[in-house]
Design a protein around this motif. Structure first.
Motif, PDB file in Angstrom:
ATOM      1  N   CYS A 170       0.840  -1.197   0.000  1.00 53.75           N
ATOM      2  CA  CYS A 170       0.000   0.000   0.000  1.00 53.75           C
ATOM      3  C   CYS A 170       0.876   1.248   0.000  1.00 53.75           C
ATOM      4  N   ALA A 172       0.023   4.309   0.687  1.00 55.01           N
ATOM      5  CA  ALA A 172      -0.333   5.294   1.716  1.00 55.01           C
ATOM      6  C   ALA A 172       0.399   5.045   3.030  1.00 55.01           C
ATOM      7  N   CYS A 173       0.570   3.812   3.386  1.00 55.85           N
ATOM      8  CA  CYS A 173       1.188   3.513   4.681  1.00 55.85           C
ATOM      9  C   CYS A 173       2.509   2.800   4.494  1.00 55.85           C
ATOM     10  N   CYS A 196      -4.619   1.925   8.493  1.00 58.68           N
ATOM     11  CA  CYS A 196      -4.566   2.774   7.299  1.00 58.68           C
ATOM     12  C   CYS A 196      -5.879   2.661   6.531  1.00 58.68           C
ATOM     13  N   ASN A 198      -6.500   3.613   3.438  1.00 57.06           N
ATOM     14  CA  ASN A 198      -6.334   3.252   2.027  1.00 57.06           C
ATOM     15  C   ASN A 198      -6.382   1.741   1.801  1.00 57.06           C
ATOM     16  N   CYS A 199      -5.752   1.015   2.728  1.00 52.79           N
ATOM     17  CA  CYS A 199      -5.684  -0.439   2.549  1.00 52.79           C
ATOM     18  C   CYS A 199      -6.488  -1.160   3.621  1.00 52.79           C
TER      19      CYS A 199
HETATM   20 ZN   LIG Z   1      -2.139   1.273   3.735  1.00 52.05          ZN
END
Ligand SMILES: [Zn+2]
Ligand SMILES: [Zn+2]
Length: 383
Positions: A170, A172-173, A196, A198-199
């Motif tokens: 991912c 984002a993280c 997170c 996003n995921c």
């Molecule tokens: Zn993530």
């Protein structure tokens, strides 16, 4: 009844801060939900240990607790705040644990460093209303209910990846599945490590999601549940079926199923706790002369004697003919309330007799009616 905080953590009353923290870490790891997925007791123990820790690690709260016990902590005013009342939610306890130990990384704590722990959020609870009859309250009832529930997707086994597909880190993280946020709470400022968005805490995103579930890893399915409803329940009582609610996203644990009871009204009875009230209509002549009649109960009909000269509101108590008490055994009573019914239509013959009667009867007097119906019920109970 709350347990002693020192007992909860298994430490001496003079334990220093280090010992408190160590004991809490041990208890929290032992009862952590990830290690006890199907054990509702563990959840309670985890909360209990976290609460004990929150108090004993704080010098002011600890001294309040040492002097005044649980009540002292509850009432204690701290920095203008409102003392400490324990947690209402498990998530709150989990956040505190994350704040204290989140920095270590869960993989070290739980998996001996093998791969990382991915936060798989628990599925949502399901609340469903279940109608039952007063007879069911009397006897208890087993019920099978069917309802749509999010279940593990059969095509990807809940991981959300299409067969032959991939998942990648991912962005984002960076694959950790966690995002750090600064939060304020009753206990001051702290860094909260949360999943997170996003995921969804997975640490990875799916390139080729499962077509059946669009990568969710779960799918609605009609499922059956067995409810064993005990005698004596009332509307809004509920049964908790632990871990039988919706499954979490991509293999997350199931939420709970809450079956909320709704007792359907029964025209024959008014319920008051375990007691029942039945209105018994009687005619003028029955009221004047007295009679023996059958009244319904939730088992067999019962015969009751209506005394001569009875008035509306007179109560006949049938002990033990009410509903079962939910937890303490025994049954409530059935109160039969006499209602003298004035005829609204008279046959010629009836009219003639009433006219005859009216020439010879004595004038009506108000009976000694003391305090209305429930007063009479009370009187019946205590005489
Ligand atoms: Zn993530
Ligand atoms: Zn799928």
């Amino acid at each position: 009844m709350k347990r002693d905080y020192y007992d909860v953590l298994g430490i001496q009353r003079n334990a220093d801060d280090n010992a408190v923290k160590k004991a809490y870490r041990q208890a929290a790891l032992k009862y952590h939900p990830d290690r006890n997925p199907d054990d509702p007791d563990a959840e309670e123990k985890f909360k209990e240990a976290t609460e004990a820790y929150e108090v004993l690690k704080d010098p002011e709260l600890r001294s309040l607790y040492d002097r005044y016990g649980h009540e002292g902590v509850k009432a204690g005013v701290r920095g203008g705040g409102g003392g400490f009342g324990g947690f209402s939610s498990f998530d709150e306890a989990l956040n505190i644990f994350m704040r204290e130990f989140g920095g270590f990384g869960f993989e070290d704590l739980f998996r001996g460093g093998r791969g990382r722990r991915t936060a798989r959020p628990r599925g949502a609870d399901i609340k469903v209303r279940v109608k039952i009859s007063l007879e069911d309250v009397m006897n208890g009832v087993k019920k099978t209910i069917r309802l749509p529930v999010l279940d593990t997707c059969p095509d990807c086994n809940g991981n959300g990846v299409r067969e032959g597909g991939n998942a990648s880190r991912c962005p984002a993280c960076g694959g950790s599945g966690e995002i750090q946020q600064v939060q304020r709470s009753l206990f001051g400022q702290f860094v909260r490590v949360g999943p997170c968005a996003n995921c969804g805490g997975e640490g990875q995103v799916i390139d080729d999601p499962c077509r059946t579930c669009q990568g969710e890893g779960r799918k609605k399915r009609e499922m059956s549940f067995e409810l064993d409803i005990p005698p004596g329940v009332a509307t809004d009582d509920y049964l908790t079926l632990r871990g039988q609610g919706n499954v979490g996203r991509r293999g997350g644990p199931r939420g709970d199923l809450l079956a909320v009871i709704e007792v359907e009204p029964d025209p024959r009875f008014t319920r008051r706790g375990a007691d029942l009230v039945h209105d018994l209509p009687v005619t003028f002549s029955q009221a004047a002369l007295g009679t023996t009649v059958e009244v319904p109960t939730l088992t067999q009909p019962a015969r009751v004697k209506v005394p001569p000269g009875v008035q509306t509101g007179h109560v006949i108590q049938l002990r033990g003919k009410g509903l079962p008490h939910l937890r303490r055994g025994g049954r409530g009573d059935l109160f039969v309330r006499v209602v003298v019914v004035t005829p609204s239509e008279l046959s010629d013959e009836e009219r003639e007799l009433f006219e005859q009667l009216s020439t010879i009867e004595s004038p009506a007097e108000v009976s000694q009616d003391g305090g209305g119906f429930w007063q009479k019920v009370k009187d019946a109970l205590f005489d």
